[in-house]
Write a protein that holds these residues in place. Structure first.
Motif: not given
Length: 678
Positions: A19-25, A30-36, A146-151
């Protein structure tokens, strides 16, 4: 830096990793630089007595009584209670959420975040975000989902990732000396503060640091590219034959064109290759400038390659150059993917043995089996449609050839500094004599019959008109599709006239025939998609009608308008839209007010922002995550200065203090489609 597979980070696992891959992570980095994308500020509290209707605010209040359940109708339940703040109160409404309502305990204090409304003299808040004052972050990050991942899930995963990523000995992408000079915080503080800021002030400090880092990385990378392109070349132009070429032209060049030619020839006399952008508004005569440089190359025994982004534009340039060179001994060949295998083979052989001195083509020019005898001049048109890698592949067909980039897309200076940071710049800011201003009007669909009558009046004079639609076929009742529209006009409104259709799904030979018929007058009215946005030159075309004009960006509207007004006849552009939104009105207003492409580009940048400035076609610049060129020009200049300092001290980025910056540059440029920067 610690390398930890994404799925092994606490809270992730195999399924969430996908699911994170769908967000480009795809990695810890990538994860720590996925900014709000935004924040809920629970640190700035408003008292009920200070409420302003229709404003969003956060406040602390006590639940007056257990929420009362009311079933309004089947499927609609509302829970009501009173929230008390000292002497003042506000009514709380919760729709269809027993979980939220039942979690509220009478007499307990909570934080509420939402829009305040006024109903019959009393304040109300409906379905607010409700948090425990002792457990909530001061500023709660809101992430793209993305669907399946909440904030909450993403926030918790990132907290876990930061625990792995941040350590006391971690180095910084920005060297310490520069961080202190430009008053920037360390990366570790910035990462914590951008994901969990203790206050708006800490968030601002973190954002500034990451904006600086991103622009520093980008500009240093572009400077490295520029320096690479400054290697020695053996293709110096010993003879300046510009005046010989100019004397063959049946028209007079503008001073701006002459200056552009002089800039290019001055570059080609050096032992370092020319690396120049010639930027000019629609119809400013850039192709003639390119032809003058090509002429000089040929007279100095050097081959030229001219690459265009589309088949139709390549054929347009081929036709234009053939006409410009018809009184000379220079011949031009065309290489596109639509040619027959036999024709391609013949042209490739002529290129390899040096018989062909000038070749015009599409991406077909960068195919592995295309070889040159002495390629010394590479020209690319509409450079923002090509990536760094594609330009590099064509340059690689020669040994440090001269590079000339042309663009009719007006680009604000702010973005030009970034996109074309590896190029010297010449601007053609003068239109050829005899060109009249194109009158532009914005109207709604009630004017359509009057527009048709206006078009017919001009068709009767053997002039031509375009009608541009945003789609090929109908898939939305609100949009006008080219196929159905052309058929309707042929059968009804323009049954006594010749109507043609042009769109991107047609085969190259079909497009070529349609444009030839339009140029000759066999087709009088051409219904098209944006395939005619750049390059198509028919002097007799004097009317451009754009349906659903709100669907196009300002610069794209300006490009489409540039398809008319190519001759001495008065020309018109008519924008049709029923959209009354403020953004659409602002775009139409400036289109009607000015034909200056650079003013229009500045407004487009202001309205849309740099991320969407070129739409999905843009691939020539790595994608920025956080920097905004409309708001961060001071940081653009500071990071540019810092980049120059770094490269003066360490041109190859070999020092340990620049190790992570070098990695960041490589990562940023490898994110561009198919591009790498090693």
């Amino acid at each position: 830096m610690t390398v930890t597979p994404l799925k092994y980070i606490k809270g992730v696992g195999e399924k969430r990793a996908q699911l994170l891959n769908k967000l480009g992570i795809f990695s810890l980095d990538d994860l720590v630089h996925y900014f709000p994308r935004s924040y809920l500020d629970f640190s700035n509290l408003t008292e009920i007595k200070d409420f302003i209707p229709e404003e969003v605010c956060c406040f602390k209040a006590t639940v007056g009584y257990t929420p009362v359940k009311n079933e309004i109708r089947r499927g609609l339940t509302i829970y009501k209670t009173l929230l008390i703040d000292g002497e003042y109160s506000v009514n709380l409404n919760i729709f269809n959420s027993a979980y939220a309502a039942e979690g509220l305990v009478e007499g307990e204090e909570y934080l509420f975040y939402g829009k305040i409304t006024l109903n019959r003299g009393s304040f109300e808040i409906t379905n607010p975000i409700i948090e425990n004052p002792d457990a909530v972050k001061a500023m709660q990050p809101i992430y793209p989902l993305t669907a399946g991942l909440s904030n909450k899930i993403i926030s918790k995963i990132i907290d876990n990732a930061l625990g792995i990523y941040i350590n006391d000995s971690m180095s910084d992408v920005i060297p310490d000396e520069l961080r202190r000079k430009y008053s920037l915080c360390h990366e570790s503080f910035a990462l914590k503060s951008i994901h969990s800021p203790a206050s708006p002030h800490d968030l601002e400090i973190a954002r500034k640091r990451f904006i600086f880092e991103e622009l520093l990385t980008l500009q240093t990378g572009m400077k490295i590219l520029k320096r690479r392109n400054r290697g020695y070349t053996s293709f110096t132009f010993d003879k300046d034959c510009s005046e010989d070429f100019i004397s063959t032209l049946p028209f007079t060049l503008t001073n701006a064109q002459k200056n552009a030619i002089a800039d290019c020839i001055k570059d080609t006399k050096k032992n370092t290759p020319m690396n120049r952008l010639v930027q000019g508004d629609v119809g400013s005569g850039k192709t003639v400038v390119a032809a003058a440089v090509i002429y000089n190359a040929a007279k100095n025994g050097i081959q030229s390659a001219f690459m265009a982004p589309t088949d139709i534009l390549a054929r347009q340039h081929f036709s234009t150059l053939t006409k410009l060179f018809e009184s000379t001994d220079i011949t031009v060949d065309l290489l596109t993917g639509s040619l027959t295998a036999k024709k391609k083979k013949e042209i490739k052989e002529k290129l390899k043995n040096g018989e062909t001195k000038v070749i015009v083509g599409t991406h077909a020019l960068i195919s592995d089996d295309v070889d040159f005898d002495k390629l010394g001049l590479v020209i690319t048109d509409e450079q923002h449609r090509f990536g760094v890698r594609q330009r590099g592949l064509l340059n690689g067909k020669g040994i440090n050839p001269h590079t000339l980039v042309m663009s009719a897309t007006p680009i604000p200076r702010t973005i030009s500094l970034i996109i074309y940071g590896d190029l010297d710049l010449t601007v053609i800011d003068e239109l050829p004599k005899g060109r009249q201003k194109i009158s532009t009007y914005a109207v709604d669909t009630s004017y359509r019959e009057r527009i048709y009558a206006f078009i017919k009046k001009h068709l009767e004079r053997n002039l031509r008109a375009y009608i541009v639609c945003p789609l090929v076929e109908e898939n939305d009742g609100e949009l006008t599709a080219a196929k159905q529209y052309a058929q309707k006009l042929t059968e009804k409104n323009f049954h006594n006239y010749s109507v043609g259709l042009l769109h991107g799904k047609m085969k190259p030979k079909e497009k070529e025939k349609v444009m030839a018929d339009f140029a000759s007058g066999k087709i009088q009215l051409l219904v098209s998609t944006t395939v005619i946005e750049v390059g198509v030159d028919v002097p007799e075309s004097v009317i451009m009608v754009i349906e659903n004009a709100e669907r196009f960006g300002l610069s794209q509207l300006h490009q489409l308008r540039g398809r008319v007004g190519r001759g001495s006849e008065k020309s018109y552009c008519i924008l049709i839209s029923d959209n009354q939104g403020e953004n659409a009105k602002a775009r139409f207003e400036i289109m009607c007010r000015t034909c200056d492409g650079f003013k229009i580009a500045d407004k487009d940048l202001e309205l849309r922002g740099p991320g969407d400035f070129f739409g999905s076609r843009q691939s020539g610049i790595p994608k920025l995550k956080i920097a905004d060129l409309t708001e961060n020009m001071d940081i653009v200049h500071e990071s540019k200065q810092a980049s120059e300092e770094i490269l003066r001290k360490d041109p190859m980025l070999k020092l340990e203090e620049n190790r992570r910056l070098k990695v960041a540059i490589k990562n940023l440029f490898s994110n561009e489609k198919g591009s790498t920067l090693n």
